[in-house]
Structure formats: C-alpha cells, structure tokens
Design an enzyme around this catalytic site. Structure first.
Site, PDB file in Angstrom:
ATOM      1  N   PHE A  14       0.828  -1.212   0.000  1.00 47.17           N
ATOM      2  CA  PHE A  14       0.000   0.000   0.000  1.00 47.17           C
ATOM      3  C   PHE A  14       0.864   1.266   0.000  1.00 47.17           C
ATOM      4  O   PHE A  14       0.764   2.105  -0.895  1.00 47.17           O
ATOM      5  CB  PHE A  14      -0.934  -0.034   1.213  1.00 47.17           C
ATOM      6  CG  PHE A  14      -1.660   1.252   1.486  1.00 47.17           C
ATOM      7  CD1 PHE A  14      -2.352   1.911   0.485  1.00 47.17           C
ATOM      8  CD2 PHE A  14      -1.663   1.791   2.772  1.00 47.17           C
ATOM      9  CE1 PHE A  14      -3.029   3.103   0.748  1.00 47.17           C
ATOM     10  CE2 PHE A  14      -2.344   2.965   3.047  1.00 47.17           C
ATOM     11  CZ  PHE A  14      -3.026   3.623   2.033  1.00 47.17           C
ATOM     12  N   LYS A 156       7.723  -1.683  16.429  1.00 50.58           N
ATOM     13  CA  LYS A 156       8.220  -0.547  15.659  1.00 50.58           C
ATOM     14  C   LYS A 156       9.232   0.267  16.465  1.00 50.58           C
ATOM     15  O   LYS A 156      10.185   0.824  15.904  1.00 50.58           O
ATOM     16  CB  LYS A 156       7.063   0.345  15.205  1.00 50.58           C
ATOM     17  CG  LYS A 156       6.084  -0.321  14.264  1.00 50.58           C
ATOM     18  CD  LYS A 156       6.730  -0.834  12.984  1.00 50.58           C
ATOM     19  CE  LYS A 156       6.888   0.234  11.936  1.00 50.58           C
ATOM     20  NZ  LYS A 156       7.341  -0.335  10.630  1.00 50.58           N
ATOM     21  N   ILE A 181      -2.291   5.923   8.158  1.00 52.52           N
ATOM     22  CA  ILE A 181      -2.238   6.227   6.723  1.00 52.52           C
ATOM     23  C   ILE A 181      -3.525   5.772   6.041  1.00 52.52           C
ATOM     24  O   ILE A 181      -4.015   4.672   6.294  1.00 52.52           O
ATOM     25  CB  ILE A 181      -1.034   5.529   6.066  1.00 52.52           C
ATOM     26  CG1 ILE A 181       0.272   5.903   6.790  1.00 52.52           C
ATOM     27  CG2 ILE A 181      -0.932   5.896   4.593  1.00 52.52           C
ATOM     28  CD1 ILE A 181       1.485   5.128   6.298  1.00 52.52           C
TER      29      ILE A 181
END
Length: 348
Positions: A14, A156, A181
């Site tokens: 994506f 992360k 996002i």
C-alpha cells in the site's frame, strides 16, 4: 545527470507502491522494488522499475538482491500490523516481531554490506501512541518512547532504535513516523470506518467525540520518504533523527468518520453518545461474551481507548529538516480515497 539507485522494500504494498511512484515521478532515481508479493491488481507499475521478489526474513536471499541492485540508499517500508481487534491482543506477537524487528535487522545488514550510504525507515506514530492509556496532544519527537503497551508499537519502537543506532558517518539513517495512513487501496482505515454503515454503528459516539487525532494521506507520506532520501544524500541533517509525518490537520475522530460516511451518501439517522467509562465496561462485557461464544464483537476496551484518546503530533521537525509540506489536504484526500473504495466495492 546519472540516476541514483534506490531500493524500496515492501515496494508493491500500500505505502511502498506509492513511494515507488513518487520516486519515478521525481525522475532522477533508478528504482528497485523488493517485495514478497507481486504488485496487487490495480496497483500502478512502471516499466523502468525493477520488481524483485524476496523475503526479508531470508538474509542470504536479501543479500543477493541488494548486491545486484547496488542501491545508493534504501527505503525500508516492509511491515506487518495486526488488523481489527487483533491490534489489542498479544497473540501473534512472534509473527509481528519476526518481520518488524528481525526483518529490519536483515535489511540494515544487507544495506550496509552492499555499500549503500543510507537507509530511510518507515516507522510509525505508534512508537508513542501505543502507550494505550495516555493522551498525546501536540507531541513532538522529544517525547519519550519505549512505553508502548501494544505489540505493533513495541515492534516498531525496537526496529526504529535499531535503525537509528546504525547511523554512522558512512551510513546515514533516519526514521519517519507516519500517523494512521489512508488513501486509495487502503487495507484498514477506510474499510473499517465504512463498515460501520452496514453494521448500523455510525450513530454511536464513544466519549465526547471531540478528541483530536492525526491522519496521513498516503501520497503525502510517500513524498516525505523522497524528501528524506534527498536529505541523506545531500545535507544529511536528518541523519540519526526520528520524524513525525502527518497531514498536519488534527481532526476530531467523529468528524473524520462523518466526513468519510458523507462521501458514501450516509448521514447517521440519530446520535447515541456513550460516556467513556460506560463504554469501557461495555467493552469488558463484549470481550467476555466473545470469549465465551468464540466470536469477537466490535467493541473492546482497546477500541474504546483508541476511539476516545487524544492522539496528534507536531510536524514542525519534518517541515524544518525535510522541507515537508503535505500536498494533498484532508478534504481532497478523503474524496479521492472514498471514490476509489466505492469503485472497489462496486459503487455501494
């Protein structure tokens, strides 16, 4: 002028495919897109981009691809994130950590070994906001991380620390932290909020509905990656830095949902406001029932906390270091994204 070689991991995903597109449009990069999957149907592909299939969990395979591509700089956009209620569960932690942490280690090593001079890492705002019980109003990069309670934010954070620790005078690294996002092909944000229409959940407001959050349109995030590449190849002022990337337009979660539903011709027929405390207890009950019957409900304590928390950050550092300026505003971004999703689901 000779084109600079850039390798993008996750280059058919994506965000990754949008980064590849932005690099192609910049016209002075020779791009290699590396992914475990071929380009998805409907994803833009480019004749002058080299698409290579490789798994970042296989170091030898990765090293071969990197040495063949000989990139000057690497963009590491591969990542996995739990969708839906799985976001709040420790189940599947090993799989998430394998890709997000071990995979990142492999990419760093492959990049250094092939002679690349730098790496831009796609981190996430969750390194901060996955401290699920806290609020974050106009937070910046000086706010401490390492307190994430959820698996994705934990993974992360560790990966970002690995990337920034790898920064040296010969190998420059930086970490971009996008907010949630969304955009055409979005696998999570738009579909999840749209699904509330069919489930007749759009009238429900958790808490006040006025809590501000950040979102980031996918092409704006891609632009930030290109700017980071330019910075590391030129001034290097972003080296060793973590940088938040958003649309720079904090919006109440309820207002974002209403604007999205309006694009599909839906206006909630009434409003049902559930105070945060009551919603939390309802989440406990729904979780308990789900456990008993073996089927998850929509509500959970995590959903309540995510839906009522304040989660927005400053992009002053991105503007200062990268010259970042979101090109696509929230209104236009929602129109484009929803029109694409409408076509995807057959006009419903």
């Amino acid at each position: 002028m000779e084109s600079l070689k850039v390798l993008v991991t996750g280059g058919t995903g994506f965000l990754g495919s949008e980064i590849v597109k932005a690099l192609v449009q910049a016209k002075n990069y020779e791009v290699t897109a590396v992914d475990i999957n071929p380009p998805a149907l409907g994803t833009s592909t480019f004749a002058d981009v080299r698409y290579v299939r490789a798994n970042i969990l296989h170091p030898e395979e990765l090293a071969k691809v990197f040495k063949e591509a000989k990139p000057a700089i690497v963009i590491h956009a591969v990542g996995v994130y739990p969708l839906g209620l799985a976001r709040y569960s420790p189940k599947g932690k090993e799989a998430v950590f394998a890709v997000n942490v071990e995979g990142t280690k492999n990419v760093i090593e492959a990049a250094k070994d092939c002679g690349a001079t730098g790496l831009v890492y796609t981190s996430s705002i969750t390194v901060l906001v996955d401290e699920i019980d806290a609020d974050f109003a106009n937070a910046d990069e000086t706010w401490p991380t390492g307190r994430a309670k959820l698996v994705y934010g934990q993974s992360k954070t560790i990966a970002e620390n690995l990337v920034l620790a790898a920064n040296t005078t010969d190998f420059l690294t930086c970490s971009l932290r996008p907010a949630t996002i969304f955009g055409p092909g979005d696998p999570a944000c738009i579909p999840t909020i749209h699904s509330c229409i069919a489930k007749m959940e759009s009238p429900i407001i958790l808490g006040t509905g006025t809590n501000l959050c950040d979102f980031a349109y996918v092409s704006n995030v891609a632009d930030a990656h290109v700017l980071a590449v330019r910075n590391l190849l030129n001034s290097g002022t972003a080296a060793g830095e973590a940088i938040f990337i958003t649309n720079g337009e904090p919006i109440a979660v309820r207002d974002f949902c209403l604007a999205l539903w309006k694009e599909f011709g839906h206006i909630p027929p009434f409003q049902l406001r559930i105070p945060e405390g009551l919603a939390w207890w309802l989440g406990v009950i729904v979780e308990g029932v789900g456990w008993a019957v073996g089927k998850q409900g929509t509500l959970s304590r995590g959903v309540v906390r995510d839906g009522t928390a304040v989660r927005y950050v400053s992009i002053a550092k991105a503007r200062r270091l990268l010259g970042y300026k979101p090109r696509v505003g929230m209104t236009e971004a929602l129109e484009i994204s929803c029109a694409h999703y409408k076509r995807q689901i057959g006009g419903r």
